[in-house]
Design a protein around this motif. Structure first.
Motif, mmCIF file in Angstrom:
data_model
loop_
_atom_site.group_PDB
_atom_site.id
_atom_site.type_symbol
_atom_site.label_atom_id
_atom_site.label_comp_id
_atom_site.label_asym_id
_atom_site.label_seq_id
_atom_site.Cartn_x
_atom_site.Cartn_y
_atom_site.Cartn_z
ATOM 1 N N GLN A 142 0.830 -1.212 0.000
ATOM 2 C CA GLN A 142 0.000 0.000 0.000
ATOM 3 C C GLN A 142 0.867 1.267 0.000
ATOM 4 O OE1 GLN A 142 -2.029 0.592 3.675
ATOM 5 N NE2 GLN A 142 -3.627 1.913 2.811
ATOM 6 N N ASP A 143 0.365 2.305 -0.715
ATOM 7 C CA ASP A 143 0.938 3.661 -0.693
ATOM 8 C C ASP A 143 2.392 3.723 -1.144
ATOM 9 O OD1 ASP A 143 -1.475 4.675 0.170
ATOM 10 O OD2 ASP A 143 -0.947 4.529 2.294
ATOM 11 N N GLU A 144 2.737 2.968 -2.183
ATOM 12 C CA GLU A 144 4.067 3.099 -2.772
ATOM 13 C C GLU A 144 4.058 2.602 -4.212
ATOM 14 O OE1 GLU A 144 6.751 -0.771 -1.782
ATOM 15 O OE2 GLU A 144 6.537 0.655 -0.129
ATOM 16 N N VAL A 145 5.107 2.961 -4.955
ATOM 17 C CA VAL A 145 5.239 2.507 -6.337
ATOM 18 C C VAL A 145 5.827 1.096 -6.305
ATOM 19 C CG1 VAL A 145 6.316 2.903 -8.576
ATOM 20 C CG2 VAL A 145 5.528 4.855 -7.202
ATOM 21 N N ASN A 146 5.041 0.128 -6.771
ATOM 22 C CA ASN A 146 5.436 -1.273 -6.723
ATOM 23 C C ASN A 146 5.982 -1.737 -8.073
ATOM 24 O OD1 ASN A 146 4.078 -2.723 -4.058
ATOM 25 N ND2 ASN A 146 2.979 -0.886 -4.727
ATOM 26 N N LYS A 147 7.002 -2.560 -8.008
ATOM 27 C CA LYS A 147 7.506 -3.203 -9.217
ATOM 28 C C LYS A 147 6.650 -4.444 -9.479
ATOM 29 C CE LYS A 147 11.976 -3.542 -9.825
ATOM 30 N NZ LYS A 147 13.388 -4.018 -9.726
ATOM 31 N N VAL A 148 6.129 -4.547 -10.718
ATOM 32 C CA VAL A 148 5.268 -5.665 -11.093
ATOM 33 C C VAL A 148 5.986 -6.489 -12.160
ATOM 34 C CG1 VAL A 148 3.036 -6.361 -12.040
ATOM 35 C CG2 VAL A 148 3.187 -4.337 -10.568
ATOM 36 N N LEU A 149 6.232 -7.757 -11.873
ATOM 37 C CA LEU A 149 6.943 -8.643 -12.799
ATOM 38 C C LEU A 149 5.984 -9.680 -13.375
ATOM 39 C CD1 LEU A 149 10.144 -9.334 -10.657
ATOM 40 C CD2 LEU A 149 9.844 -7.604 -12.414
ATOM 41 N N PHE A 150 6.114 -9.933 -14.691
ATOM 42 C CA PHE A 150 5.343 -11.006 -15.313
ATOM 43 C C PHE A 150 6.150 -11.592 -16.465
ATOM 44 C CE2 PHE A 150 4.071 -7.073 -17.372
ATOM 45 C CZ PHE A 150 4.125 -7.381 -18.730
ATOM 46 N N LYS A 151 5.799 -12.833 -16.848
ATOM 47 C CA LYS A 151 6.481 -13.503 -17.957
ATOM 48 C C LYS A 151 5.621 -13.415 -19.210
ATOM 49 C CE LYS A 151 9.220 -16.848 -15.300
ATOM 50 N NZ LYS A 151 9.460 -18.283 -15.026
ATOM 51 N N ALA A 152 6.219 -12.919 -20.308
ATOM 52 C CA ALA A 152 5.510 -12.773 -21.573
ATOM 53 C C ALA A 152 6.174 -13.640 -22.635
ATOM 54 C CB ALA A 152 5.486 -11.318 -22.016
ATOM 55 N N TYR A 153 5.342 -14.215 -23.510
ATOM 56 C CA TYR A 153 5.860 -15.104 -24.553
ATOM 57 C C TYR A 153 5.310 -14.671 -25.911
ATOM 58 C CZ TYR A 153 6.541 -19.321 -27.372
ATOM 59 O OH TYR A 153 6.900 -20.193 -28.358
ATOM 60 N N ASN A 154 6.213 -14.482 -26.890
ATOM 61 C CA ASN A 154 5.844 -14.072 -28.243
ATOM 62 C C ASN A 154 5.591 -15.304 -29.107
ATOM 63 O OD1 ASN A 154 5.513 -12.898 -30.735
ATOM 64 N ND2 ASN A 154 7.637 -12.246 -30.955
ATOM 65 N N GLU A 155 4.328 -15.519 -29.495
ATOM 66 C CA GLU A 155 3.976 -16.674 -30.315
ATOM 67 C C GLU A 155 4.039 -16.365 -31.808
ATOM 68 O OE1 GLU A 155 0.421 -18.649 -29.226
ATOM 69 O OE2 GLU A 155 1.023 -18.961 -27.148
ATOM 70 N N TRP A 156 4.437 -15.151 -32.161
ATOM 71 C CA TRP A 156 4.567 -14.760 -33.560
ATOM 72 C C TRP A 156 5.983 -15.089 -34.038
ATOM 73 C CZ3 TRP A 156 0.939 -14.005 -36.838
ATOM 74 C CH2 TRP A 156 1.100 -13.230 -37.983
ATOM 75 N N ASN A 157 6.192 -15.171 -35.360
ATOM 76 C CA ASN A 157 7.512 -15.581 -35.853
ATOM 77 C C ASN A 157 8.383 -14.411 -36.303
ATOM 78 O OD1 ASN A 157 6.266 -14.894 -38.234
ATOM 79 N ND2 ASN A 157 6.726 -16.793 -39.301
ATOM 80 N N THR A 158 8.054 -13.195 -35.859
ATOM 81 C CA THR A 158 8.933 -12.034 -36.038
ATOM 82 C C THR A 158 8.984 -11.250 -34.733
ATOM 83 O OG1 THR A 158 7.148 -10.572 -36.806
ATOM 84 C CG2 THR A 158 8.339 -11.830 -38.493
ATOM 85 N N GLU A 159 9.958 -10.366 -34.626
ATOM 86 C CA GLU A 159 10.084 -9.538 -33.423
ATOM 87 C C GLU A 159 8.889 -8.603 -33.294
ATOM 88 O OE1 GLU A 159 13.887 -7.272 -31.909
ATOM 89 O OE2 GLU A 159 12.700 -5.891 -33.118
ATOM 90 N N LEU A 160 8.431 -8.395 -32.060
ATOM 91 C CA LEU A 160 7.318 -7.484 -31.790
ATOM 92 C C LEU A 160 7.762 -6.411 -30.806
ATOM 93 C CD1 LEU A 160 4.311 -9.959 -31.399
ATOM 94 C CD2 LEU A 160 4.825 -8.497 -33.361
ATOM 95 N N LEU A 161 7.367 -5.161 -31.101
ATOM 96 C CA LEU A 161 7.579 -4.033 -30.190
ATOM 97 C C LEU A 161 6.284 -3.826 -29.418
ATOM 98 C CD1 LEU A 161 9.646 -1.790 -29.431
ATOM 99 C CD2 LEU A 161 8.465 -0.333 -31.080
ATOM 100 N N ILE A 162 6.364 -3.830 -28.090
ATOM 101 C CA ILE A 162 5.159 -3.901 -27.264
ATOM 102 C C ILE A 162 5.142 -2.764 -26.253
ATOM 103 C CG2 ILE A 162 3.828 -5.382 -25.702
ATOM 104 C CD1 ILE A 162 5.740 -7.676 -26.909
ATOM 105 N N ASN A 163 3.993 -2.118 -26.136
ATOM 106 C CA ASN A 163 3.768 -1.220 -25.003
ATOM 107 C C ASN A 163 2.427 -1.580 -24.376
ATOM 108 O OD1 ASN A 163 1.789 -0.027 -26.625
ATOM 109 N ND2 ASN A 163 3.175 1.566 -27.302
ATOM 110 N N GLY A 164 2.043 -0.865 -23.329
ATOM 111 C CA GLY A 164 0.792 -1.196 -22.668
ATOM 112 C C GLY A 164 0.688 -0.511 -21.320
ATOM 113 N N PHE A 165 -0.230 -1.008 -20.496
ATOM 114 C CA PHE A 165 -0.428 -0.382 -19.186
ATOM 115 C C PHE A 165 -1.018 -1.394 -18.209
ATOM 116 C CE2 PHE A 165 -4.042 0.509 -21.946
ATOM 117 C CZ PHE A 165 -5.121 0.077 -21.198
ATOM 118 N N LEU A 166 -0.815 -1.101 -16.918
ATOM 119 C CA LEU A 166 -1.413 -1.865 -15.826
ATOM 120 C C LEU A 166 -2.607 -1.085 -15.305
ATOM 121 C CD1 LEU A 166 1.878 -2.659 -13.851
ATOM 122 C CD2 LEU A 166 0.860 -4.013 -15.681
ATOM 123 N N GLU A 167 -3.612 -1.793 -14.804
ATOM 124 C CA GLU A 167 -4.809 -1.091 -14.316
ATOM 125 C C GLU A 167 -5.420 -1.818 -13.127
ATOM 126 O OE1 GLU A 167 -9.190 0.489 -15.893
ATOM 127 O OE2 GLU A 167 -7.715 -0.305 -17.314
#
Length: 388
Positions: free
Chosen positions: A259-284
């Protein structure tokens, strides 16, 4: 008074806009397109319909554009559409000259509704329905347009691949076929397939299916089609895709936030496409968003990704955290359960800075105390031995 006039003007403008919007959504044409074979020195009559699904009453103006607009004529330049008519027909006349350049010529018929204005009639902004018209003019020899057609299927399903021969020549084609080479984005050959031979009549379209149908993973591919028809050879190259780019979140590592602080959020992502992908996004969480740093995933790569989320003002408890990833025209959201825990008391800032020094001093003091205890024990032991 000026304010009232401006308000009336604005209301009229909004009303016209809404009226035109309704008309755009409710207005269509049928058939949606037309293809015709060229016939020298002849006239061809075509019939189309205005589809009035919203049951409006209006007048429509007809016009032509494109490669051969000068040979398109209308029985009536304007058409009256009534609210009680779902279909309103109109006729188009094509007057072909004695000759046209070989190939496919394209034109359009536009249907432009005329909406009534406050004083007279005026055009209102809208998207006019258009009817594409194609005229096929044959070549004075054997000639075929070759194209590759790849049907959409689910990943892991054999992919139907066809080669089309559009006979634009003046003669029948007796034998037509193709060899197809499929490559991945790294230009490595995946497989080679071929089609059975077919014959194609003049001014007709022939299609032959390549065998065997390959099973391809989700991704981008390049095809080299080496086609032949009778004594002619033609090679074309084209790209196609199987499925859509996909990045899967395989695991949310950070399940507990403070509570009441900036938390580091870690997750594992896997690219199922056969070329490199540039990704952005957001947490909510609870409609509060936190943008993530942009990251890349190589083809078939899995890696740990870091985001940050500020829990200031959120009470301790269980929440749903959504992770939205944006890449290659895709927007995908994954939802996970997380817990926000109470913040434990924090040391004052000065004490936090001195903490490493205090730890070292504490260790030194403990070593000294152990040494002193050792000396005392040794001294007592020597004292007892002397007494004996």
């Amino acid at each position: 008074m000026r304010i009232m006039n401006k308000s009336r003007g604005m209301c009229l403008l909004i009303a016209f806009f809404l009226l035109s919007t309704v008309l755009v959504h409710g207005l269509g044409v049928s058939p949606g397109k037309k293809t015709i074979n060229f016939q020298p020195n002849t006239s061809i009559e075509l019939e189309f319909n205005i589809i009035n699904s919203e049951k409006n009453t209006f007048e429509a103006s007809l016009s032509a554009s494109g490669d051969f607009a000068d040979i398109i004529f209308f029985e009536n330049q304007t058409v009256m559409v009534h609210s009680d008519n779902y279909r309103t027909p109109f006729k188009v006349l094509l007057r072909f000259p004695s000759e046209m350049e070989p190939g496919i010529h394209r034109g359009r018929i536009e249907v432009n509704p005329i909406l009534p204005g406050p004083a007279d009639k005026m055009f209102v902004a809208y998207i006019a329905p258009q009817i594409p018209i194609s005229v096929r003019v044959p070549y004075p020899f054997k000639y075929a347009d070759v194209s590759l057609v790849v049907l959409r299927v689910d990943e892991g399903t054999p992919v139907p691949i066809f080669v089309e021969f559009d006979n634009m020549g003046s003669e029948d084609i007796l034998r037509a076929g193709a060899e197809i080479e499929l490559y991945d984005p790294d230009e490595e050959l995946i497989t080679s397939i071929s089609t059975p031979e077919i014959s194609v009549n003049k001014q007709a379209l022939g299609k032959t299916r390549a065998q065997p149908s390959p099973i391809l993973r989700r991704g981008l591919y390049r095809a080299v089609v080496k086609a032949y028809y009778d004594e002619f050879d033609k090679t074309i190259e084209t790209n196609f895709t199987i499925g859509e780019p996909l990045v899967r979140i395989k695991e949310l590592i950070t399940r507990e936030l403070t509570q009441d602080e900036v938390n580091k959020v870690l997750f594992k992502a896997y690219n199922e496409w056969n070329t490199e992908l540039l990704i952005n996004g957001f947490l909510e969480i609870n409609q509060r968003q936190s943008e993530m740093p942009v990251f890349k995933l190589d083809k078939n790569e899995e890696k740990e990704v870091t985001g940050f989320f500020d829990t200031t003002g959120l009470v301790p408890g269980n929440y749903n955290m959504s992770i939205t990833l944006i890449y290659a025209d895709q927007v995908r959201t994954h939802t996970f359960s997380v817990t926000i825990t109470k913040k434990i008391g924090v040391l004052p800032e000065k004490l936090r800075k001195l903490w490493p020094v205090l730890v070292i001093l504490g260790v030194i003091i403990i070593i000294i105390l152990i040494f002193l205890v050792f000396l005392i024990i040794k001294k007592r032991k020597l004292h007892r031995e002397r007494n004996l």
